[in-house]
Design an enzyme around this catalytic site. Sequence first.
Site, PDB file in Angstrom:
ATOM      1  N   PHE A 148       0.722  -1.285  -0.139  1.00  0.00           N
ATOM      2  CA  PHE A 148      -0.021  -0.258   0.077  1.00  0.00           C
ATOM      3  C   PHE A 148       0.648   1.294  -0.187  1.00  0.00           C
ATOM      4  O   PHE A 148       0.320   2.351  -0.171  1.00  0.00           O
ATOM      5  CB  PHE A 148      -0.933  -0.015   1.250  1.00  0.00           C
ATOM      6  CG  PHE A 148      -0.303   0.469   2.385  1.00  0.00           C
ATOM      7  CD1 PHE A 148       0.627  -0.386   3.175  1.00  0.00           C
ATOM      8  CD2 PHE A 148      -0.344   1.726   2.888  1.00  0.00           C
ATOM      9  CE1 PHE A 148       1.170   0.276   4.470  1.00  0.00           C
ATOM     10  CE2 PHE A 148       0.129   2.341   4.024  1.00  0.00           C
ATOM     11  CZ  PHE A 148       0.970   1.553   4.695  1.00  0.00           C
ATOM     12  N   LYS A 149       2.211   1.138   0.449  1.00  0.00           N
ATOM     13  CA  LYS A 149       3.023   2.427   0.597  1.00  0.00           C
ATOM     14  C   LYS A 149       2.840   2.996  -0.929  1.00  0.00           C
ATOM     15  O   LYS A 149       3.370   4.165  -1.144  1.00  0.00           O
ATOM     16  CB  LYS A 149       4.253   1.691   1.051  1.00  0.00           C
ATOM     17  CG  LYS A 149       4.218   1.619   2.529  1.00  0.00           C
ATOM     18  CD  LYS A 149       5.618   1.552   3.289  1.00  0.00           C
ATOM     19  CE  LYS A 149       5.597   1.463   4.563  1.00  0.00           C
ATOM     20  NZ  LYS A 149       4.850   0.236   5.085  1.00  0.00           N
TER      21      LYS A 149
END
Length: 448
Positions: A102-103
């Site tokens: 998700f980063k």
Amino acid sequence: MRYVSTRGGVAPVSFRSAVMMGLAEDGGLLVPERVPSVGPARSGYAELALEVMRPFADDVPELDELIRAAYALETYLGPVAPLRPVGDRFVLELFHGPTLAFKDVALQLLGRLFESTLALQGGRLNILAATSGDTGSAAISGVRGRAGIQIFVMHPRGRVSRVQELQMTSVTDPNVHNLAIRGTFDDCQALLKRLSSDLEFKRRCSLGAVNSVNWARVLAQTVYYFAAFHQLGTERVSFCVPTGNFGDVLAGWYAARMGLPVARLAVATNTNDILSRFFATGEYSLGAVEPTLAPAMDIQVASNFERYLYYRMGEDPSRVAAAMREFAATGRLKVEGEDPLWAAGRATREDILRTIREVHDRHGTVLDPHTAVGWHVASQLELPPPVVCLATAHPAKFPEAIREATGRDDLARHPRVEALEGLPTRCTVLDASEQAVRDYLSSCCAPA
Ligand SMILES: *Cc1c(COP(=O)(O)O)cnc(C)c1O
């Protein structure tokens, strides 16, 4: 919109300056002077992102362009945050970006923001980062090849997973420097702290930050909470969030403050549980970090916690500064009162393995170990439905854990991981010494 420090020691700055500054120069974190309500209309991810972020970044006229490029099909092979029903819950898949975690959602945008700001203001930026795995590759992917920027990522040599190492070292753009440090992740983090708190060195080398102390990361992450809500079409929604540095779940909290109807917000930790203990007892007290199957959450001091504390302490920077001094001196701090929005829980190694196995057996869905922490905690709590579990990484990043849980090798695959095999790599090995890193940076950061 202007930004102030949680410790009150910095004159208000613009969004662009807040992004370039990273950590506030008084050691606090930058927060918006006020949190406006937003009510985005139902639309595509990029349109939604623009509506949510625009009031916070009103000094960035090119925001629309940057958002469209960050979430375009060349970057994301499909939707940025699809919602998949699994049993009686929903899984928000945030792992379809270039490094499968998700980063990417925030770092693809942040790299572009840095580049366009440098183009406008001149100057150069040197990013120093420490990683135990996921942040490094996502940050490298966000800034590779961008003008005016170099990135230096320290990882503990031989102590990151094979996939994570290849995701970093196979990027051979000249502006990317992978530094394999002969030491642990804590050594890397201590080096980062020492070098970036040397303000003279920070200025001389124009050092910037990509960890989640950077406000742009938190802001970019608020968007997918709205996106989940829009896909559900219900009146309210509960979220369960695998948590380490408290950046992701804090974004959910800001979304609620912007007006998103969040029923409950659950903090899910592994056995490094300082945050789940805090939400259970009101006491924030330091423990030792132990390695787990969910390494991106092996953190005890969550840098973003100070942002939340600021609001719990009535937006009073002198109280925050006093609390942080107390924490630095004693390793603990106590917060009075309660906030009924929050829930919290933790998962052990056995919980993670059992959850991966059971969810696969029952629903045919493979969760990565971080997402499994969230799923397990959601099962422990009675959250008002619908419940959305954030999926923070693709299981192919953690094939060893999936094999241990299921006994199978064929469940954790992704073409982007397979494509890494056999690529040329580039990496410099350095001792865990401040002087060694300082010398390396100085030799690459000749003044503009
Ligand atoms: C970084 C990370 C987390 C933790 O997110 P925070 O914002 O630090 O709380 C969880 N899962 C994965 C896969 C991560 O990479």
